[in-house]
Design a protein around this motif. Structure first.
Motif, PDB file in Angstrom:
ATOM      1  N   SER A 296      -1.229 112.772  92.303  1.00  0.00           N
ATOM      2  CA  SER A 296      -1.864 111.758  91.410  1.00  0.00           C
ATOM      3  C   SER A 296      -1.669 110.728  90.431  1.00  0.00           C
ATOM      4  O   SER A 296      -1.248 109.325  90.477  1.00  0.00           O
ATOM      5  N   LEU A 297      -0.502 111.551  89.316  1.00  0.00           N
ATOM      6  CA  LEU A 297      -0.357 110.971  88.285  1.00  0.00           C
ATOM      7  C   LEU A 297       1.116 110.176  88.745  1.00  0.00           C
ATOM      8  O   LEU A 297       1.059 108.827  88.326  1.00  0.00           O
ATOM      9  N   ALA A 298       1.433 110.288  89.731  1.00  0.00           N
ATOM     10  CA  ALA A 298       2.527 109.646  89.866  1.00  0.00           C
ATOM     11  C   ALA A 298       2.432 108.439  90.971  1.00  0.00           C
ATOM     12  O   ALA A 298       2.893 107.812  91.154  1.00  0.00           O
ATOM     13  N   THR A 299       1.276 108.805  91.693  1.00  0.00           N
ATOM     14  CA  THR A 299       0.713 107.205  92.570  1.00  0.00           C
ATOM     15  C   THR A 299       0.341 106.164  91.404  1.00  0.00           C
ATOM     16  O   THR A 299       0.143 105.584  91.819  1.00  0.00           O
ATOM     17  N   GLY A 300      -0.667 106.889  90.620  1.00  0.00           N
ATOM     18  CA  GLY A 300      -1.248 105.625  89.827  1.00  0.00           C
ATOM     19  C   GLY A 300       0.312 105.074  89.172  1.00  0.00           C
ATOM     20  O   GLY A 300       0.590 103.913  88.765  1.00  0.00           O
ATOM     21  N   ILE A 301       1.492 105.749  88.484  1.00  0.00           N
ATOM     22  CA  ILE A 301       2.562 105.289  88.101  1.00  0.00           C
ATOM     23  C   ILE A 301       2.889 104.187  89.012  1.00  0.00           C
ATOM     24  O   ILE A 301       3.700 102.725  88.939  1.00  0.00           O
TER      25      ILE A 301
ATOM     26  N   LYS B  86       1.521 102.497  92.106  1.00  0.00           N
ATOM     27  CA  LYS B  86       1.016 101.250  92.066  1.00  0.00           C
ATOM     28  C   LYS B  86       1.110 100.916  90.654  1.00  0.00           C
ATOM     29  O   LYS B  86       0.760  99.169  91.087  1.00  0.00           O
ATOM     30  N   ALA B  87       0.838 100.522  89.131  1.00  0.00           N
ATOM     31  CA  ALA B  87       1.163  99.998  88.172  1.00  0.00           C
ATOM     32  C   ALA B  87       2.862  99.700  88.493  1.00  0.00           C
ATOM     33  O   ALA B  87       2.813  98.328  87.874  1.00  0.00           O
TER      34      ALA B  87
ATOM     35  N   GLY C 181      -4.385 113.457  95.937  1.00  0.00           N
ATOM     36  CA  GLY C 181      -2.997 112.926  95.824  1.00  0.00           C
ATOM     37  C   GLY C 181      -2.311 112.359  96.985  1.00  0.00           C
ATOM     38  O   GLY C 181      -1.927 111.179  96.682  1.00  0.00           O
TER      39      GLY C 181
ATOM     40  N   ASN D 149      -3.817 110.612  99.087  1.00  0.00           N
ATOM     41  CA  ASN D 149      -3.184 109.167  98.687  1.00  0.00           C
ATOM     42  C   ASN D 149      -2.387 108.123  98.343  1.00  0.00           C
ATOM     43  O   ASN D 149      -1.965 107.380  99.409  1.00  0.00           O
TER      44      ASN D 149
ATOM     45  N   ALA E 157       0.374 108.540 100.058  1.00  0.00           N
ATOM     46  CA  ALA E 157       0.999 108.698 101.523  1.00  0.00           C
ATOM     47  C   ALA E 157       0.716 107.458 102.385  1.00  0.00           C
ATOM     48  O   ALA E 157       1.554 106.460 102.797  1.00  0.00           O
TER      49      ALA E 157
END
Lengths: 593, 593
Positions: B120-125, B127-128, B155, B158, B160
């Motif tokens: 989840s955290l990596a997905t946010g990073i 996307k940013a 996570g 999302n 994927a």
């Protein structure tokens, strides 16, 4: 009417397929009529009628156990399990809840209104059966977006190892509340496209036996499908394709809008296929000023990103709004845990995330708020919607978000009381870089003061004194600030003195300086909050004044699950009317007043 | 020493494979020596050395972003990213945390100590990065059991759909803390057995590109593997087989025991392969009386079932204990949400579940406690371990379980103060059918009164007055009851009167009758609780006395994340020593005393 003969599921077993089909048609009409009168979940229930009839035809309820996920697709089940009166008789429309409820029927096992729980619950029921040496079937009926929730996956992962009977019915209507989001749904599509034959299979990869049925709206096909999985001796998934809104054309076409409808939508001219009548433009609401704010900010700043965990309609994130935002919008699916962690990481990565969640559903994220977000002090904006005491179902209460959120270190939880404050808080929150910020979006009708708010919200826990008085201080938080003002007027009118009124703005702390300043000329402080008292805002004030001459009364909700209790009755129960508050003030104030 | 040349990851890039292998050996020795001195996570870190070296050889940290799940496998990463002194120099062993910490290095992005968050955290990073138009790689390193947590799945689901670079490294050592539990792990085994070639592939089903590397403990192989996924332009999983405890034979053999070790275990004779020395039998502990109780009850009653979400060792659920319970034990994997729902359903199905969870990890289940459990009033027994103020890492604090649990309706949260009370509560909880019951297992050394407790715990919220005195009432909850007694003695000795002492037993409510009885002869009530004050037990007492002449002081922890602050320092900070409490009492009592 065929339905006349059906009182419990066993009554289905003597009917012919033709009679079952007629029954389905009768049920469909009843559901449309009832939901169009009372409002409620329409699309999910229309889609699952045939599957439900076939399920009860093949299985033996209540001996066999069926657990409905979210349970907003349980209306057909309710009709077949002793509760048809709630659909036949308009006067009884309100008797039964919109969710499964064990007190209504032995065919319901749990009160359920939050998603993604059915597989876990079914696994426990199945394991208890195994420990007791039972042989009955245990079914979970999941779908409609619920599969993306972490609890569903945790349940599947454990269910797969059960080594005995558990049957997961995946009701795949290709929709969540809005469009489905997430990688899993690509796999469901592949499985639908290949009629279940694709090698790449999420459910098989977890260890389930897997069956597919392409026509979940055919009773005959579903009877055959259920017969194949009945008495399965190992964990089994039956993947069923259904049509959300089946049988009501406008619901089939407008799946998202007809997921949950307001009264009258089934025959509103807004959804006419030829010459639809556009609804009159709505007055400004907190939802509309939120989306206006986000759109404007997003145009100016590419780092702005709005996030919704699959309930965009609840706060006005319409399809048009989402399309305008483009890649500056993410629907993570029903996945609040991920939503919070994702937002935290977006902020760490330099983006400016605005995450909207319903009060009742933020409950799924305590640990993510604590560990992923607040421990890392990521500057996100978390909008909490529908946080208020209400006459809602026991599964959808908005009374627990203050205790949940406000006791987590580093969190700043704001409670605006009008449009101007709300917009100022939004602006501050999005632009600051230090705090995880929650804003409890007002649940009242929009109120505008017409005067720009100039408060500096970076001064954490600084309350606003809006009326400087004596003897009594009334702290009215968020939705209840107006109540505080009303009480203040009553006090002045009936008791002859002017009390102090405070808008705390912050729910996460105490303005010690202001509280100390009250000590010289006040003897009583009362707090008003639109939520549960236990663990809430008022208790912080009580603790602060514990060792002083100031007396404190906290007004708010008791720690209880209420179930569709009319709001005014709750206000009476909790002494949240001006009259009752005044009575309590009179009892608490020294006699000299 | 090769390590002399390594200060930041870039320094690796000029080394030969031979030098990298030598470096791995040096790091392995340092890690064993350090962890065997200080205690800490050993097995996970020994297993990931080669993968970490190869990762930093191929990627460019800190430009490329690496997020470690749980981060208890980050020691090799710490050595390579500017923190080798914490492993080379015994005097600096304590300087760096055992988890990733952004304040220590630009190569760490988040403070992480709870599992299943990295994707989840990596997905946010990621996307940013996409919003900002960046091109760097974003990696999540997950494994060691973390994949079973719901947040990891949310996570993945999302991630994927991200349509850009994100690389999930699955460190598959075939272990959680204990053995892996859940269907997913069957798929990981299949993939290992087929060297990643099996058609049935959990990760591919979610939409990921998938790569497999069979030798995660070969630097050369891992360099090649990482080169394949570097700069991937879509969501990619690299599944790596590693050996937990690699290089230390006793850790390879005793994987569970060497997951986290106490000082000295690496050379303790207990783990000698020939003639191991059995450790001296331990004195009775709260863990041992818990397992004894469960075993006895389980033999007598087949409906008893013990549940652990993957941390059995933390409360004495040894391999032997688990084997004795057989099908009356479930390790659900790291999946607390499921664990709570599963337990609730087991109880509804007639079983008697006893679920053990760490205080810090129960945080993952607020909504399940509320909706699956308490709304359905399922009679489960929930044992909360390690709930106490402590010098722990900021990620593993046991101070928030009281605010979390005790404000949920219908929950009964008990705080025993000695062996006899604890056993009586256990017995009552397991045999009753009305309440979801939590018991906060004492964190103190075991204390036995030698006298059977005969309290009727079905009388909810009835406190126990253990000393009937005057002027001052001291309410000491759970772990802090002994502190209350000490303070009472000090008061009697130094102030010359006998205060009242109360053991509340219940954390979820107020004994109104007893509290009212205090009003005639007491002017001050103090509460002592071993946890966060905000939203906690003491505030309920403050609220109750808000409108009375009784003054109240609440003692407990501030709302803050503390990080390895020595316990005595925290007690000073929070005024939790008898001397400081006495001072506060003196200030608060009327001068006449």
């Amino acid at each position: 009417m065929i339905l006349d003969k059906i009182n419990m599921p066993n009554d289905l077993k003597n009917l012919t397929i033709d009679e079952l089909n007629t029954l389905a048609q009768e049920m469909r009409e009843l559901i449309v009529k009832k939901v169009n009168t009372t409002g409620g979940h329409l699309g999910p229930n229309l889609g699952i009628i045939e599957t439900t009839i076939a399920m009860h035809y093949v299985f033996n309820c209540p001996e066999d156990k069926i657990i409905f996920d979210v349970s907003h697709q349980c209306y057909p089940h309710k009709i077949l399990t002793g509760r048809k009166e709630g659909f036949l008789n308009p006067e009884k429309y309100g008797v039964f809840t919109g969710y499964t409820a064990p007190e209504e029927s032995p065919c319901d096992l749990f009160k359920v209104g939050h998603t993604s729980t059915s597989v876990s619950l079914a696994t426990g029921i199945a394991k208890a059966r195994d420990l007791a040496g039972g042989k009955e079937n245990v079914l979970a009926l999941i779908g409609d977006g619920s599969l993306s929730g972490g609890e569903a996956y945790e349940g599947l992962n454990n269910a797969a190892t059960l080594n005995s009977n558990i049957i997961i019915i995946v009701n795949d209507n290709d929709m969540s509340i809005a469009e489905n989001a997430g990688g899993l749904y690509q796999n469901l599509k592949l499985l639908r496209d290949t009629k279940g034959k694709a090698e790449l299979n999420f459910f098989k990869s977890l260890g389930f036996e897997y069956f597919y049925e392409d026509d979940g709206n055919s009773i005959e096909a579903m009877i055959e499908a259920f017969k194949k999985v009945k008495n399965a001796d190992r964990p089994t998934v039956l993947h069923v394709k259904t049509l959300k809104g089946c049988g009501l054309r406008r619901a089939e076409i407008n799946k998202e809008r007809f997921h949950y409808i307001m009264p009258g939508m089934a025959d509103s001219r807004e959804f006419d296929e030829i010459n639809p009548v556009k609804p009159a433009p709505q007055a400004e609401t907190y939802a509309s000023i939120t989306t206006d704010f986000i759109l404007k900010k997003a145009r100016e700043d590419k780092r702005i990103i709005a996030i919704s965990p699959a309930t965009p309609g609840a706060y006005g994130f319409t399809k048009e709004f989402r399309e305008k935002l483009g890649n500056q919008y993410t629907d993570v699916g029903i996945a609040e845990e991920h939503a919070v962690a994702y937002a935290s990481a977006l902020a760490k990565g330099g983006a400016k995330p605005i995450l909207s969640v319903m009060s009742s559903f933020i409950q799924r994220t305590y640990d993510q708020l604590s560990q992923d977000l607040c421990l890392n002090t990521s500057p996100i904006t978390l909008l909490i919607h529908w946080g208020a005491i209400s006459g809602a179902d026991c599964t959808h209460l908005g009374t627990f978000d203050i205790p949940l959120i406000s006791n987590i270190p580093n969190m700043v939880y704001l409670a605006p009381t009008n449009k101007e404050e709300y917009l100022r808080m939004l602006e501050w929150s999005v632009e600051q870089n230090e705090h995880p910020v929650g804003i409890r979006v007002p649940f009242n009708a929009l109120k505008s003061t017409g005067v720009s708010d100039t408060t500096d919200y970076s001064k954490i826990n600084r309350f606003k004194m809006t009326q400087n008085g004596e003897k009594l201080a009334i702290i009215g938080a968020g939705n209840f600030y107006e109540l505080a003002m009303t009480v203040a007027q009553e006090v002045q009118c009936k008791l002859g003195f002017k009390p102090t009124v405070i808008n705390p703005l912050f729910l996460t702390g105490v303005d010690k300086e202001m509280m100390d300043s009250l000590k010289c000329s006040h003897s009583l402080v009362i707090t008003l909050e639109d939520g549960c008292l236990d663990g809430g805002f008022g208790e912080k004030i009580s603790r602060y004044f514990g060792n002083s001459d100031i007396r404190v009364l906290n007004f708010g909700a008791d720690k209880e699950f209420t179930d569709r209790v009319p709001l005014q009755e709750l206000y009476q129960r909790y002494h949240l009317t001006p009259e009752l508050i005044l009575e309590d003030i009179l009892k608490a104030l020294p006699i000299s007043v």
